[in-house]
Design an enzyme around this catalytic site. Structure first.
Site, mmCIF file in Angstrom:
data_model
loop_
_atom_site.group_PDB
_atom_site.id
_atom_site.type_symbol
_atom_site.label_atom_id
_atom_site.label_comp_id
_atom_site.label_asym_id
_atom_site.label_seq_id
_atom_site.Cartn_x
_atom_site.Cartn_y
_atom_site.Cartn_z
ATOM 1 N N GLN A 49 27.885 -47.760 -68.691
ATOM 2 C CA GLN A 49 27.424 -47.739 -70.085
ATOM 3 C C GLN A 49 28.618 -47.777 -71.054
ATOM 4 O O GLN A 49 28.666 -47.035 -72.038
ATOM 5 C CB GLN A 49 26.559 -46.511 -70.338
ATOM 6 C CG GLN A 49 25.139 -46.644 -69.818
ATOM 7 C CD GLN A 49 24.331 -47.684 -70.589
ATOM 8 O OE1 GLN A 49 24.573 -47.955 -71.750
ATOM 9 N NE2 GLN A 49 23.357 -48.289 -69.905
ATOM 10 N N SER A 50 29.545 -48.675 -70.801
ATOM 11 C CA SER A 50 30.774 -48.748 -71.595
ATOM 12 C C SER A 50 30.523 -49.304 -72.996
ATOM 13 O O SER A 50 30.072 -50.440 -73.155
ATOM 14 C CB SER A 50 31.799 -49.629 -70.873
ATOM 15 O OG SER A 50 32.887 -49.931 -71.718
ATOM 16 N N ASN A 51 30.855 -48.498 -74.005
ATOM 17 C CA ASN A 51 30.833 -48.991 -75.387
ATOM 18 C C ASN A 51 31.900 -50.057 -75.599
ATOM 19 O O ASN A 51 31.702 -51.017 -76.345
ATOM 20 C CB ASN A 51 31.062 -47.843 -76.368
ATOM 21 C CG ASN A 51 29.987 -46.785 -76.303
ATOM 22 O OD1 ASN A 51 28.807 -47.083 -76.377
ATOM 23 N ND2 ASN A 51 30.395 -45.538 -76.157
#
Length: 331
Positions: A75-77
């Site tokens: 879930q990397s921004n």
């Protein structure tokens, strides 16, 4: 400091707002809390990585890249903002996503930031935990280069001296806003992970002789390692802008007591902080970075470590898109 000598693409919506959080301040009964809204940078729901990418993507174009590659957690921004920036520039984007949580939740693995990665047209691969992800990227990049592609690699979080320039500039921006309002700031706090945000901020603050202590609430590494990572990057960044030696080791402070079980795994106080910001101030935090930093901020207020009469600025690093990968945690 004349940052205009470094290549930059002006994409972010700047300056981001600096707002007083009246209801949260009243609920905590301690200091006056302000928020620097770097969730409002404008690129694909915003976030702190956009500032870094303005410098990194400019460097990629200067080097003739036709493709960018980066890596991060599922879930990397940072991956989402990189994919968005690449789409805006017409560059291909390839992402390596590392499974740091072991979650089998379909929302975590396909919704939120992952969905937006796909929507922006990025391609992606998955990796298991514990690998040298930058080495993994180099190996994949070579397969593309063998096909004639010009690949520009962006380290995780965009956290190198080029990317950290974005937060040197943010420190200048924040000080200008505070000075324009005659706002005395006693503390600045933010989430700290890949180190670039905290490193850039501390360099900017020290280079401008701001006299404001900066505290990073860690989201992954133990305290000693986190502080060393930030300090090393701060020293390299200071040298890059011609201010070598402006940051002392004592200027880099991280509190890692709010990490919990590990990166990307929210604690009960993380979820409480997210709910408080949402219900008191209509501001969305994320469960990985800003939520844990806000939990630290709230606890410091409750314990009197930040006191009545002080003004504390919380740097909101964004990440609300990740909430949709964590619906089960709020059930």
């Amino acid at each position: 400091m004349h940052l205009a000598r470094f290549p930059r693409l002006h994409v972010a919506h700047l300056p981001t707002p600096l707002e007083r959080l009246d209801r949260l301040s009243a609920a905590l009964g301690g200091p006056e809390i302000w928020i620097k809204r770097d969730d409002c940078t404008g690129l694909s729901t915003g976030g702190n990585k956009t500032r870094k990418l303005e410098f990194l993507m400019a460097e990629a174009l200067a080097q003739g890249a036709d493709m960018v590659m980066t890596q991060g957690a599922t879930q990397s921004n940072h991956a989402r903002q990189t994919a968005a920036f690449a789409a805006k520039l017409g560059l291909d984007c390839h992402i390596l996503l590392e499974d740091r949580t072991g979650s089998n939740d379909p929302n975590y693995n396909a919704n939120g930031n992952v969905f937006l990665d796909d929507l922006h047209g990025a391609t992606r691969e998955k990796r298991g935990p514990g690998l040298d992800m930058n080495a993994e990227m180099e190996a994949v990049a070579e397969t593309f280069r063998a096909k004639g592609r010009k690949v520009y690699i962006i380290v995780g979080g965009g956290s190198n001296p080029t990317g950290a320039l974005g937060y040197v500039d943010c420190a200048f921006e924040l000080l200008a806003q505070a000075n324009a309002r005659s706002l005395r700031i006693d503390h600045i706090v933010t989430a700290t992970g890949s180190a670039g945000t905290q490193a850039g901020l501390v360099v900017g603050l020290k280079a401008m002789h701001a006299g404001i202590p900066l505290l990073g609430f860690g989201v992954r590494a133990p305290k000693a390692r986190q502080e060393e990572n930030v300090y090393a990057l701060a020293c390299a960044t200071a040298e890059k802008i011609g201010a070598a030696g402006c940051v002392a080791r004592a200027d880099v402070v991280a509190d890692t007591d709010y990490v919990g079980e590990g990166y990307g795994i929210p604690r009960a106080d993380t979820l409480e902080a997210i709910r408080m910001f949402a219900q008191l101030e209509a501001i969305l935090l994320d469960p990985v970075y800003s939520g844990k930093a806000a939990a630290g901020l709230i606890d410091y207020c409750r314990k009197g470590r930040f006191t009545a009469g002080e003004r504390v600025v919380f740097i909101h690093t964004g990440g609300a898109a990740g909430l949709f990968g964590y619906t089960a945690a709020f059930a």
